[in-house]
Enzyme design. Sequence first.
Site, PDB file in Angstrom:
ATOM      1  N   LYS A  97       6.154  29.312  48.137  1.00 43.33           N
ATOM      2  CA  LYS A  97       5.011  29.788  47.354  1.00 43.33           C
ATOM      3  C   LYS A  97       5.091  31.313  47.342  1.00 43.33           C
ATOM      4  CE  LYS A  97       0.106  28.949  46.735  1.00 43.33           C
ATOM      5  NZ  LYS A  97      -0.389  30.302  46.602  1.00 43.33           N
ATOM      6  N   TYR A 131      28.974  49.695  31.359  1.00 44.13           N
ATOM      7  CA  TYR A 131      27.702  49.237  30.808  1.00 44.13           C
ATOM      8  C   TYR A 131      26.968  50.390  30.124  1.00 44.13           C
ATOM      9  CZ  TYR A 131      23.049  47.295  30.377  1.00 44.13           C
ATOM     10  OH  TYR A 131      21.848  46.870  29.858  1.00 44.13           O
ATOM     11  N   ARG A 171      -2.489  34.312  34.301  1.00 47.36           N
ATOM     12  CA  ARG A 171      -3.209  33.054  34.540  1.00 47.36           C
ATOM     13  C   ARG A 171      -4.711  33.224  34.261  1.00 47.36           C
ATOM     14  NH1 ARG A 171      -5.957  30.867  38.886  1.00 47.36           N
ATOM     15  NH2 ARG A 171      -6.077  28.602  38.800  1.00 47.36           N
TER      16      ARG A 171
HETATM   17  S1  IVH Z   1       3.109  25.405  40.832  1.00 46.22           S
HETATM   18  C1  IVH Z   1       0.024  22.849  38.870  1.00 46.22           C
HETATM   19  N1  IVH Z   1       4.939  26.651  42.283  1.00 46.22           N
HETATM   20  O1  IVH Z   1       0.289  29.457  43.511  1.00 46.22           O
HETATM   21  C2  IVH Z   1       1.068  23.647  39.543  1.00 46.22           C
HETATM   22  N2  IVH Z   1       2.806  27.681  42.025  1.00 46.22           N
HETATM   23  O2  IVH Z   1      -2.366  28.212  44.174  1.00 46.22           O
HETATM   24  C3  IVH Z   1       0.665  25.056  39.690  1.00 46.22           C
HETATM   25  N3  IVH Z   1       2.604  29.874  43.132  1.00 46.22           N
HETATM   26  O3  IVH Z   1      -1.370  29.881  40.461  1.00 46.22           O
HETATM   27  C4  IVH Z   1       1.592  26.021  40.174  1.00 46.22           C
HETATM   28  N4  IVH Z   1       4.653  29.931  43.932  1.00 46.22           N
HETATM   29  O4  IVH Z   1       0.370  31.636  41.166  1.00 46.22           O
HETATM   30  C5  IVH Z   1       3.675  26.682  41.804  1.00 46.22           C
HETATM   31  N5  IVH Z   1       6.649  27.630  43.509  1.00 46.22           N
HETATM   32  C6  IVH Z   1       5.402  27.670  43.029  1.00 46.22           C
HETATM   33  C7  IVH Z   1       4.531  28.753  43.271  1.00 46.22           C
HETATM   34  C8  IVH Z   1       3.225  28.720  42.757  1.00 46.22           C
HETATM   35  C9  IVH Z   1       3.496  30.570  43.828  1.00 46.22           C
HETATM   36  C10 IVH Z   1       1.205  30.297  42.867  1.00 46.22           C
HETATM   37  C11 IVH Z   1       0.784  30.309  41.427  1.00 46.22           C
HETATM   38  C12 IVH Z   1      -0.407  29.398  41.329  1.00 46.22           C
HETATM   39  C13 IVH Z   1      -0.891  29.362  42.738  1.00 46.22           C
HETATM   40  C14 IVH Z   1      -1.615  28.083  43.029  1.00 46.22           C
END
Ligand code: IVH
Length: 677
Positions: free
Chosen positions: A126, A48, A147
């Site tokens: 999450k 690489y 965000r």
């Molecule tokens: S979905 C409308 N999926 O959690 C859907 N969020 O409290 C919005 N986050 O701002 C997000 N892991 O920074 C989603 N698997 C996941 C996530 C995730 C972390 C965070 C993200 C969001 C916050 C919402």
Amino acid sequence: MTVLNQLKDAYSKAANVEEKTHALQQLLAHCGYLYYVKDAPEMEDYEYDKLYRELVELETAHPEYITSYSPTQRVGAKLTGDFPKVIHGRPMLSLSNVFNADEVRAFGERVRKELGHTPEYVVELKIDGLAVNIHYENGLFTRAVTRGDGKVGEDVTANVRTIQSVPLYIENAPPYIEIRGEAYMPHKEFQRINEEREAAGIATFVNPRNAAAGSLRQLDPAMTASRNLDFFAYAIGMEEGANIHSQKELLEALESYHFHVNPHYTLCHTIDDVVERIAYWDEERHNLPYDTDGMVIKVNSFEDQEQLGATVKDPRWATAYKYAPDEVETIVNDITINIGRTGVLTPTAELEPVFVSGTNVARATLHNGDFIKDKDIRIGDHVLIHKAAEIIPEVIKAFPEKRTGNEVVFTMPTQCPICNSPTVRREGEVAVRCSNPHCPAVEKEKIIHFASRDAMNIEGLGPSIVESLIRYKLISTVADLYKLTEDQLITMERMGKKSAQNLVKAIAESKSRGLGRLLFALGIRLIGAKAGQTIAQQFPSMDALMNTTEEDFTHIAEIGPTMAASLVQYFKEPHHRELIEELRALGVVMEETIEVPQGDELAGETIVLTGTLASMGRKEAGDLLASHGAKITGSVSKKTTMVIAGEEAGSKLTKAESLGIRIVYEAEFLELIKDWQ
Ligand code: IVH
């Protein structure tokens, strides 16, 4: 034929420089994907590096063929001024929260009523990082925005480009698509950076999330690049022509676009399945190599999602289950001072022992005097503690309302608690140091570091032996190690003739480890094991190094200006030069040695080591196998010919079994190497 081979083929058949440059860009981008996203490299680092250098040469000669997706174009120029604000085309919503199984079921019930049927759910981890929205136009990465408040974010394009697992080009992408996900810092990286910062006397990051946030807001993308962030994709923003109908399809599409998608998502058919998954991850999440703060529950079908809609703040089709943070209250019995090998005094809270995230905790780092002052932590205080990055116990806050009046305010000592020399605080640093370069506490830590595995690798010379040797006044500096005799050693308690012989032999052997390891072993500020090797390859003798200027050092790609300054500063100090001369006179090799292979019994074998071996460390075992001709790799693939499995071998072992690869357990391994040690 694998994709890699197709791309190699295209490269070898390229008819002209333009085709060749583009083929190489695609080939190396694919290697990056295999390495950073799939965690299953198919190309040797050596090959690489060679191809990468070739691409740099081609692009230097023909800048007209540089593309924005070329792997050479990840780290751009420094930014001036602030990050421009960008309005999100589709707001980046937040999520409502639920905190227990009843609330999860109530969420399911609301959804079921509104839809008139029971939907499927996708349950995801999450990730505790920062949400980022990445724009792709005709497949090309064009912009990345944080965000922010959900409506307006900051343009961090140049920094997100440096995240190796984020593709700069996606094949078969719709004409326009925004990919959303979480930029985060893995635990290992968090620890590495904090160790480096501690050694440099810079304030350490409190947790991986803060470290990731700080790294994304750097004006110098090279700085962000050095922080090795990662990114998990989990959603899309604005798009044209994506033709995706559910969250599961979405995650699969993101995988096909070569994003890093967290593998631990599950499709659940009932809300009970959802509750069960959440319970499973409550425990299991502590074993992940990155921070999670909960689970996200999403209604799978986009049609159902649309029917459910959103409030101004968050969607009705999703919610976040928040795990109770592992925070425990305890009492600070005392604050003690630890002295590191750089002379930095680190305050530590001696706690009333408590059980946190799976282990008993009796001590927590307080980082430095400013940390204690800012949080107003006093001896005798009730405090809240947790584990940062699941490993490092940390004090979150004190409870001043619980004070009795007997608490004692702590101030950093003005004298070293070991040698009584005055302590100093350099301009612009938070660290307080002992001013005595020969402080016994510092020397002790230096010797422990010098002997450690990645440094001079002196077997049998661990912290407790070093302590005893100092106590018996047999050594006070690293150079003294090479003057030790068997007769001196056997005067020590619990040191037999055989152990004394072994130790003297191990010390003597360490003389020829070579310049790269020696540079790391000397404990030069900011020079880690890898930097030591890199420098030794460019300046193969100590004499050359001692007379090198800062400017010459910075010609090495991996050596930044602060590292260069630290090297020059080190060699300037007369007592460092004296130490080097003393080591040289004692026979320590001051050149880079090329390790001669001991045999070729394992030529042609590609070996992966997994789990814990009782007989030796993984690196030691790897070095031994490599010195007999084996190629050692980190992950199991079709090319692997043997997996050496110790205790608690995990997914690599399972994968090897499924691929029918030869598995060698410890007993057989010992048999294999029996004559080599
Ligand atoms: S979905 C409308 N999926 O959690 C859907 N969020 O409290 C919005 N986050 O701002 C997000 N892991 O920074 C989603 N698997 C996941 C996530 C995730 C972390 C965070 C993200 C969001 C916050 C919402």
